[in-house]
Design an enzyme around this catalytic site. Sequence first.
Site, PDB file in Angstrom:
ATOM      1  CE  LYS A   1      20.699  10.999  -2.168  1.00  0.00           C
ATOM      2  NZ  LYS A   1      21.783  11.963  -2.021  1.00  0.00           N
TER       3      LYS A   1
ATOM      4  CG  ASP B   1      24.990  15.900  -1.483  1.00  0.00           C
ATOM      5  OD1 ASP B   1      24.113  16.707  -1.161  1.00  0.00           O
ATOM      6  OD2 ASP B   1      24.788  14.985  -2.313  1.00  0.00           O
TER       7      ASP B   1
END
Length: 458
Positions: free
Chosen positions: A168, A204
């Site tokens: 990311k 997450d």
Amino acid sequence: MKTDKTIEMGVKSNQSTMIREQCQELILTPEKITELEKRFLYEINRGLSKETHSKADIKCFVTYVQDLPNGKERGKFLALDLGGTNFRVLLIHLKGENDFEMQSKIYAIPQHIMLGTGVQLFDHIAECLANFMKEHAVFEERLPLGFTFSFPLVQLGLTKGLLVRWTKGFNCSGVVGEDVVQLLKDSIARRGDIEIAVMAILNDSTGTLMSCAHRNHDCKIGIIIGTGSNACYVERVENAELFDGDTSKPYVLINTEWGAFGDNGALDFVRTEYDRDVDKYSINPGKQLQEKMISGMYMGELVRLVVVKFTKMGLLFGGQGSDLLFTRGQFFTKYVSEIEADDPGTYNNCRMILEELGLVDATDEDCANVRFICECVSSRAAHLVSTGIAVLINKMDEPSVTVGVDGSVYRFHPRFHNLMYAKLRQLVKPHIQFDLMLSEDGSGRGAALVAAVASREN
């Protein structure tokens, strides 16, 4: 005799037909999905097995989280949620089942820190954490903290996780292979002004599962479809061969890291020239190949590449592009959602977006074709996600499973939920009831709940 108008309409119709034909490679047929299911399950089992784990694309990392919230958790807990260009700090006061107060603040991570040293990153996080605690008058309390760290981790325990690789857009030096909990603790210790008990590190997707399980005890899968994509699920301890924790408890949460599915070539039969281009120019070529077909970080760029190709072929905008259209990263994923949110037969959002990109003379036909391209890319993403979820649901074979979902793509794309639900209905075994549940409070609340459950256990 054909008029000029009739000829023009015929040319336009022919252009649309050619675009639709060329976009067929972006559509996952039932046969391709069946093959994907088979390959996905094969990789999940390889990830779970001690013998094949090192070679597996889907690593199925053990999280050491074995207990879901039961509603009896009480007290104040901090959560730190790091997973993209921003991170959140949360203070949660649990007062009983579904009775809680939550305060949070989002902090930016500047680009130079994302690409700097690990020390810079964790010092920045510790500074923001200390400021947050001052603002909320808990500066002098020693609070339990759950740390959501949304990058691939090998966990060696509930409070120890080694970074496998950055994703990311991050590339901080001195972190890969290191225990990120210890790096956070070191930064907090260097400050010397706050005391925190890190109770757990989690992904997450695990946070999403925990957050949803607090509201719905059938929640056994957590999915992220945002900047990145990942899934975790409840697995039987005997199937998790790398687990070396408490075997008296029947289950453990598994962090699949499914974004890496296809890194060994398993997705090559459905990848396109656009996928190869996105991968080639990414920060991590050859890695996270499924994620690059699904997530918000790449979806807009995939659409841009298709639009550019058809423009250069003379099938869009009369063959005339623009500097912005031809610039990487300038077709944002939010544009895909906005274009697909236009009412049928209208192109208000589409026209505004094309004008932002310097394409001021787009016809209705151009707009219809751009929307079709967006629909192909987003539908493929939703069907890839659904295929993975269906494999997990069918593997678990429970009578009822709720899937907790979070992430900007799922939240904001107007069709994503319905696309997923319809495809899951086709793929999940008929005797299994399933539901998709939006994680209202995000993975941060889940991190606090993991800390709360860990505190409950101690």
